[in-house]
Design a protein around this motif. Sequence first.
Motif, mmCIF file in Angstrom:
data_model
loop_
_atom_site.group_PDB
_atom_site.id
_atom_site.type_symbol
_atom_site.label_atom_id
_atom_site.label_comp_id
_atom_site.label_asym_id
_atom_site.label_seq_id
_atom_site.Cartn_x
_atom_site.Cartn_y
_atom_site.Cartn_z
ATOM 1 N N VAL A 1 0.409 -1.475 0.220
ATOM 2 C CA VAL A 1 -0.175 0.075 0.145
ATOM 3 C C VAL A 1 1.078 1.374 -0.152
ATOM 4 C CG1 VAL A 1 -1.954 -1.140 1.092
ATOM 5 C CG2 VAL A 1 -0.037 0.576 2.605
ATOM 6 N N GLY A 2 2.443 1.287 -0.234
ATOM 7 C CA GLY A 2 3.308 2.174 -0.262
ATOM 8 C C GLY A 2 2.692 3.787 -1.642
ATOM 9 N N GLY A 3 2.286 4.905 -1.006
ATOM 10 C CA GLY A 3 1.620 5.092 -2.141
ATOM 11 C C GLY A 3 0.574 5.443 -2.102
ATOM 12 N N TRP A 4 -0.444 5.203 -1.541
ATOM 13 C CA TRP A 4 -1.650 4.921 -1.017
ATOM 14 C C TRP A 4 -1.767 6.748 -0.160
ATOM 15 C CZ3 TRP A 4 -4.932 0.113 -0.091
ATOM 16 C CH2 TRP A 4 -5.367 -0.221 -1.070
ATOM 17 N N THR A 5 -2.962 7.691 -0.004
ATOM 18 C CA THR A 5 -3.489 7.865 0.884
ATOM 19 C C THR A 5 -4.123 7.687 1.959
ATOM 20 O OG1 THR A 5 -5.908 8.687 0.216
ATOM 21 C CG2 THR A 5 -3.804 9.835 -0.881
ATOM 22 N N ASN A 6 -3.520 8.585 2.954
ATOM 23 C CA ASN A 6 -4.117 7.855 4.891
ATOM 24 C C ASN A 6 -5.702 7.152 4.592
ATOM 25 O OD1 ASN A 6 -1.811 8.098 5.638
ATOM 26 N ND2 ASN A 6 -2.691 9.903 6.890
ATOM 27 N N GLN A 7 -6.241 8.622 3.735
ATOM 28 C CA GLN A 7 -7.929 7.841 3.648
ATOM 29 C C GLN A 7 -8.426 7.168 2.670
ATOM 30 O OE1 GLN A 7 -10.063 11.501 1.035
ATOM 31 N NE2 GLN A 7 -12.229 10.796 1.445
ATOM 32 N N GLU A 8 -7.406 6.648 1.572
ATOM 33 C CA GLU A 8 -7.794 5.472 0.830
ATOM 34 C C GLU A 8 -7.315 4.565 1.673
ATOM 35 O OE1 GLU A 8 -5.969 7.166 -2.960
ATOM 36 O OE2 GLU A 8 -4.710 6.159 -1.979
ATOM 37 N N ILE A 9 -6.457 4.303 2.981
ATOM 38 C CA ILE A 9 -6.126 3.570 3.558
ATOM 39 C C ILE A 9 -7.233 3.086 4.342
ATOM 40 C CG2 ILE A 9 -4.460 2.759 5.538
ATOM 41 C CD1 ILE A 9 -2.242 3.614 4.894
ATOM 42 N N GLU A 10 -7.508 4.138 4.898
ATOM 43 C CA GLU A 10 -8.894 4.127 6.529
ATOM 44 C C GLU A 10 -9.700 3.477 5.653
ATOM 45 O OE1 GLU A 10 -7.924 8.129 8.866
ATOM 46 O OE2 GLU A 10 -9.215 7.622 7.416
ATOM 47 N N GLU A 11 -10.361 3.629 4.139
ATOM 48 C CA GLU A 11 -11.694 3.578 4.029
ATOM 49 C C GLU A 11 -11.156 1.676 3.315
ATOM 50 O OE1 GLU A 11 -12.426 7.179 1.181
ATOM 51 O OE2 GLU A 11 -11.684 5.653 0.340
ATOM 52 N N PHE A 12 -10.095 1.311 2.866
ATOM 53 C CA PHE A 12 -9.978 0.035 2.615
ATOM 54 C C PHE A 12 -10.172 -0.831 4.419
ATOM 55 C CE2 PHE A 12 -7.613 -3.548 2.774
ATOM 56 C CZ PHE A 12 -7.365 -3.695 0.509
ATOM 57 N N ILE A 13 -9.436 -0.217 5.031
ATOM 58 C CA ILE A 13 -9.349 -1.293 6.405
ATOM 59 C C ILE A 13 -11.239 -0.989 6.899
ATOM 60 C CG2 ILE A 13 -9.263 -0.598 9.260
ATOM 61 C CD1 ILE A 13 -6.227 -0.143 8.168
ATOM 62 N N ARG A 14 -12.033 -0.034 6.413
ATOM 63 C CA ARG A 14 -13.010 0.044 7.163
ATOM 64 C C ARG A 14 -13.965 -1.476 5.702
ATOM 65 N NH1 ARG A 14 -13.769 5.104 8.123
ATOM 66 N NH2 ARG A 14 -14.016 5.392 5.481
ATOM 67 N N GLU A 15 -13.724 -1.278 5.087
ATOM 68 C CA GLU A 15 -14.908 -2.005 3.720
ATOM 69 C C GLU A 15 -14.112 -3.068 3.859
ATOM 70 O OE1 GLU A 15 -14.082 0.208 0.337
ATOM 71 O OE2 GLU A 15 -15.385 2.165 1.019
ATOM 72 N N LYS A 16 -12.986 -3.739 3.500
ATOM 73 C CA LYS A 16 -12.408 -4.723 3.808
ATOM 74 C C LYS A 16 -12.186 -5.801 5.198
ATOM 75 C CE LYS A 16 -11.944 -4.920 -0.794
ATOM 76 N NZ LYS A 16 -13.097 -4.701 -1.522
ATOM 77 N N LYS A 17 -13.288 -5.297 5.985
ATOM 78 C CA LYS A 17 -12.261 -5.894 7.303
ATOM 79 C C LYS A 17 -11.806 -6.092 7.805
ATOM 80 C CE LYS A 17 -17.762 -5.966 8.198
ATOM 81 N NZ LYS A 17 -17.686 -4.395 8.168
ATOM 82 N N VAL A 18 -10.750 -4.979 7.921
ATOM 83 C CA VAL A 18 -9.351 -5.773 8.164
ATOM 84 C C VAL A 18 -9.473 -5.536 9.538
ATOM 85 C CG1 VAL A 18 -6.891 -4.757 7.813
ATOM 86 C CG2 VAL A 18 -7.787 -4.762 6.098
ATOM 87 N N ASN A 19 -9.711 -5.889 10.641
ATOM 88 C CA ASN A 19 -10.101 -5.899 11.942
ATOM 89 C C ASN A 19 -9.222 -6.251 12.594
ATOM 90 O OD1 ASN A 19 -12.609 -5.618 11.320
ATOM 91 N ND2 ASN A 19 -12.969 -8.674 11.547
ATOM 92 N N CYS A 20 -8.646 -5.353 13.806
ATOM 93 C CA CYS A 20 -8.194 -5.333 15.025
ATOM 94 C C CYS A 20 -7.251 -6.708 15.505
ATOM 95 C CB CYS A 20 -8.642 -4.577 16.069
ATOM 96 S SG CYS A 20 -6.339 -4.877 17.911
ATOM 97 N N PRO A 21 -5.815 -7.096 14.898
ATOM 98 C CA PRO A 21 -5.786 -8.418 15.507
ATOM 99 C C PRO A 21 -5.300 -9.130 16.542
ATOM 100 C CG PRO A 21 -3.731 -6.706 13.972
ATOM 101 C CD PRO A 21 -5.145 -6.151 14.793
ATOM 102 N N LYS A 22 -5.932 -7.576 17.851
ATOM 103 C CA LYS A 22 -6.089 -7.751 19.209
ATOM 104 C C LYS A 22 -7.145 -7.986 19.522
ATOM 105 C CE LYS A 22 -1.351 -7.348 20.954
ATOM 106 N NZ LYS A 22 -0.571 -6.068 20.503
ATOM 107 N N CYS A 23 -8.186 -7.865 19.712
ATOM 108 C CA CYS A 23 -9.518 -7.974 19.698
ATOM 109 C C CYS A 23 -11.548 -8.284 18.588
ATOM 110 C CB CYS A 23 -10.177 -6.968 20.223
ATOM 111 S SG CYS A 23 -10.289 -5.496 19.631
ATOM 112 N N GLU A 24 -10.399 -8.560 17.348
ATOM 113 C CA GLU A 24 -11.069 -8.214 15.935
ATOM 114 C C GLU A 24 -12.482 -7.452 15.813
ATOM 115 O OE1 GLU A 24 -11.097 -10.847 14.677
ATOM 116 O OE2 GLU A 24 -8.900 -11.746 14.807
#
Length: 455
Positions: free
Chosen positions: A112-135
């Motif tokens: 994801v090198g080169g992505w904007t912070n907004q793109e990263i945030e949206e991806f985490i939300r949409e693709k359900k990249v959950n917290c590795p500690k508490c899910e």
Amino acid sequence: MKIEIDKLISHLKSQGFVFQGSEIYGGLANSWDYGPLGAEVKNKLKKLWWDFFVRRNEYNIGLDSSIILNPKVWEASGHLGNFNDPLIDCKKCKSRFRADKLIEEKFTEMNVGGWTNQEIEEFIREKKVNCPKCEANDFTNIRQFTLMFKTNQGVIEDASSTVYLRPETAQGIFIQYKNSQRALRKKLPFGIGQIGKSFRNEITPGNFIFRTREFEQMELEFFFSPNDSNDWFEYWLEKVKFFLEKIVQINKKNFSIREHDKQELSHYSKRTVDIEFDFPFGRGELWGIAHRSDFDLNQHQKYSGQDLTYLDPETNKKYLANVIEPSVGLERLLLAIFCQSYVEEKIENGERIVMKLPYKLAPYLVAIMPLQKQQNEKANQLYKELLVDFDATFDETGNIGKRYRRQDAIGTPFCITIDFDTLTDNCVTIRNRDTMSQERIEITKIKKYLVEKLI
Ligand code: GAP
């Protein structure tokens, strides 16, 4: 062979290579100390790098600059503005992560090198990249977190005394480029190499010595004319590959080359290639080769007001040199070598762990072993003679099988046994670490034998 990193760590600790930092006080997260044998291997690795990239390269010279530099250096280099990582907090369990790594660790093929912070945030939300500690999938917005370690110089602790621990050794080279060039009367092209500590307040250090907050870098800045038609990038890429394959004997199958795409490039880079190694925890950057153009010299010229141009003696024209930078972390390279060297083997009467380190990196090249007490004096005499020219150790305790296992475990390539017959025939038995084969040779031929093995 796929190795388990925990087994490797425990082996390196028990054999005196790497210890947990501050262990008797419960440790300090992600800090590691190099034990008696680790310090030997580290020093040898530095020497191999220095010899290859500095001492025995026709173009290059070396330098040893300070860790704490004038803070303006970091303004000029862009580190104070750009050297930060995207930090994200889990709202539920309050754990902190590097947002880009959260994605890359879940989707291992992604970069994801080169992505904007907004793109990263949206991806985490949409693709359900959950917290590795508490899910949970409930994160704060991303904040940029500076990786520079800050401290104060002198007795007054205010903004005027703020200084930083260097996050790379490269800038020390750029600011002494002109002095070095003048003092050594160097003509372009030429390079300056440096080995030294760097510090980064990493958000997610880990994977043993792969990513730490305090580490050493071995960096070369190679300066050349912008009109030079040689492809210095390819030249240094080939040199790095040669060093990996032939000097420290990294198996070609274990590393690969990855070209950065445009978005991923650092603020200073025109082109970057990473050499990646297959570590037990996944593929990771080992060595970066970057085309820094004249970015750094230009910035330092602007911020310092000093003339950093080069007067070409042939054309009588002045210009700023361009730069190719091969940069590697000492401990990361050491980890790759340890991973590749650690072997568990079934042998005739059981199992052995053997560190198949390149001969030039093994803490000891040779171990001297008297078979019985009666041969101690003769063995001691040989040990002292060999110690003048070679890294030798003396091992007289336990049965011979146990002694071989001990030397295998620390990677000693040759064991020399002095036995009853040695006292009359002046011959010894030399055993090879990797093949376990043995041969009998005259004592007077040992030095030549060892020298030949080191070439
Ligand atoms: N001067 C360029 C530079 O510093 P980098 O890619 O940030 O570029 C170069 O670092 C090398 O330093 C990396 O390829 C890696 O081997 C090593 N390195 C970087 N950060 C590290 C860390 N936190 N721990 C250990 N090694 C690190």
